[in-house]
Design a protein around this motif. Structure first.
Motif, PDB file in Angstrom:
ATOM      1  N   PHE A  49      38.039  40.078  42.183  1.00 62.83           N
ATOM      2  CA  PHE A  49      38.129  41.480  41.791  1.00 62.83           C
ATOM      3  C   PHE A  49      38.406  42.343  42.842  1.00 62.83           C
ATOM      4  N   ASP A  50      38.252  42.004  44.184  1.00 61.05           N
ATOM      5  CA  ASP A  50      38.665  42.936  45.210  1.00 61.05           C
ATOM      6  C   ASP A  50      39.951  43.237  45.332  1.00 61.05           C
ATOM      7  N   ASP A  51      40.926  41.961  45.045  1.00 60.31           N
ATOM      8  CA  ASP A  51      42.430  42.150  45.054  1.00 60.31           C
ATOM      9  C   ASP A  51      42.937  43.065  43.919  1.00 60.31           C
ATOM     10  N   LEU A  52      42.339  42.921  42.687  1.00 60.36           N
ATOM     11  CA  LEU A  52      42.669  43.545  41.512  1.00 60.36           C
ATOM     12  C   LEU A  52      42.380  45.042  41.980  1.00 60.36           C
ATOM     13  N   ALA A  53      41.013  45.186  42.357  1.00 57.63           N
ATOM     14  CA  ALA A  53      40.585  46.764  42.322  1.00 57.63           C
ATOM     15  C   ALA A  53      41.538  47.496  43.492  1.00 57.63           C
ATOM     16  N   LEU A  54      41.817  46.689  44.779  1.00 54.89           N
ATOM     17  CA  LEU A  54      42.509  47.446  45.675  1.00 54.89           C
ATOM     18  C   LEU A  54      44.029  47.820  45.233  1.00 54.89           C
ATOM     19  N   ASN A  55      44.646  46.752  44.545  1.00 56.27           N
ATOM     20  CA  ASN A  55      45.939  47.093  44.082  1.00 56.27           C
ATOM     21  C   ASN A  55      46.248  48.092  42.766  1.00 56.27           C
ATOM     22  N   LEU A  56      44.956  47.947  41.945  1.00 56.02           N
ATOM     23  CA  LEU A  56      44.814  49.071  40.780  1.00 56.02           C
ATOM     24  C   LEU A  56      44.795  50.394  41.807  1.00 56.02           C
ATOM     25  N   HIS A  57      44.032  50.613  42.611  1.00 49.02           N
ATOM     26  CA  HIS A  57      43.722  51.893  43.246  1.00 49.02           C
ATOM     27  C   HIS A  57      44.849  52.268  44.108  1.00 49.02           C
ATOM     28  N   SER A  58      45.352  51.532  44.611  1.00 51.41           N
ATOM     29  CA  SER A  58      46.804  51.888  45.455  1.00 51.41           C
ATOM     30  C   SER A  58      47.882  52.318  44.503  1.00 51.41           C
ATOM     31  N   LEU A  59      48.228  51.648  43.515  1.00 57.68           N
ATOM     32  CA  LEU A  59      48.964  52.118  42.587  1.00 57.68           C
ATOM     33  C   LEU A  59      48.537  53.391  41.784  1.00 57.68           C
ATOM     34  N   LYS A  60      47.362  53.685  41.625  1.00 59.31           N
ATOM     35  CA  LYS A  60      46.993  55.060  40.964  1.00 59.31           C
ATOM     36  C   LYS A  60      47.076  55.989  42.042  1.00 59.31           C
ATOM     37  N   GLY A  61      46.662  55.666  43.337  1.00 58.06           N
ATOM     38  CA  GLY A  61      46.884  56.911  44.351  1.00 58.06           C
ATOM     39  C   GLY A  61      48.315  57.155  44.499  1.00 58.06           C
ATOM     40  N   ALA A  62      49.109  56.151  44.760  1.00 54.26           N
ATOM     41  CA  ALA A  62      50.434  56.486  45.388  1.00 54.26           C
ATOM     42  C   ALA A  62      51.422  57.129  43.915  1.00 54.26           C
ATOM     43  N   ALA A  63      51.152  56.674  42.779  1.00 56.72           N
ATOM     44  CA  ALA A  63      51.385  57.355  41.514  1.00 56.72           C
ATOM     45  C   ALA A  63      51.079  58.827  41.324  1.00 56.72           C
ATOM     46  N   SER A  64      49.952  59.186  41.619  1.00 58.37           N
ATOM     47  CA  SER A  64      49.348  60.519  41.361  1.00 58.37           C
ATOM     48  C   SER A  64      50.071  61.456  42.411  1.00 58.37           C
ATOM     49  N   GLY A  65      50.272  60.885  43.725  1.00 63.75           N
ATOM     50  CA  GLY A  65      50.784  61.631  44.807  1.00 63.75           C
ATOM     51  C   GLY A  65      52.341  62.198  44.491  1.00 63.75           C
TER      52      GLY A  65
END
Length: 130
Positions: free
Chosen positions: A63-79
């Motif tokens: 769960f932690d790995d999935l959450a971290l990678n999804l959140h990182s993708l979301k943030g970078a893409a939003s930027g």
């Protein structure tokens, strides 16, 4: 008499604000204060970042790995204004936080969005003046 009409989109909806391009170039220009050289450097970095986090997402087993990678993708893409990636990652992150497992289709959809954005970035960078 019936009319064939297309309902108007709500002008305040997110969908109506989304660009047709894989990267919102107006958003990117604002983020980079109109500096074209900086935009190209940010696109290069984002392309690498998106591919890296997507590869990590595919390998995630907790769960932690999935959450971290999804959140990182979301943030970078939003930027950078890669709204398709940001929206798909946000939806997957919401599902994950609600206790629902991610489906292989959700991960595949994110992968397709990453590929589309990567191709767009490659095209943009190929037009970069030398």
């Amino acid at each position: 008499m019936a009319q064939n009409a297309v309902p108007a989109e709500n002008p305040g909806s997110e969908v109506s604000r989304r660009p047709a391009r894989p990267i919102d170039l107006v958003h990117l220009a604002r983020q980079c204060l109109g500096d074209a050289g900086l935009e190209h450097e940010i696109l290069r970095l984002f392309d690498t970042t998106a591919k890296t986090y997507f590869a990590r997402l595919q390998q995630s087993s907790t769960f932690d790995d999935l959450a971290l990678n999804l959140h990182s993708l979301k943030g970078a893409a939003s930027g950078v204004g890669a709204w398709s990636i940001a929206d798909l990652a946000r939806a997957a992150e919401t599902e994950l936080k609600a206790g629902r497992p991610l489906s292989p289709e959700q991960i595949d959809d994110i992968g397709v969005a990453v590929e589309e954005v990567s191709a767009f970035v490659a095209e943009m960078l190929s037009k970069e003046p030398i």
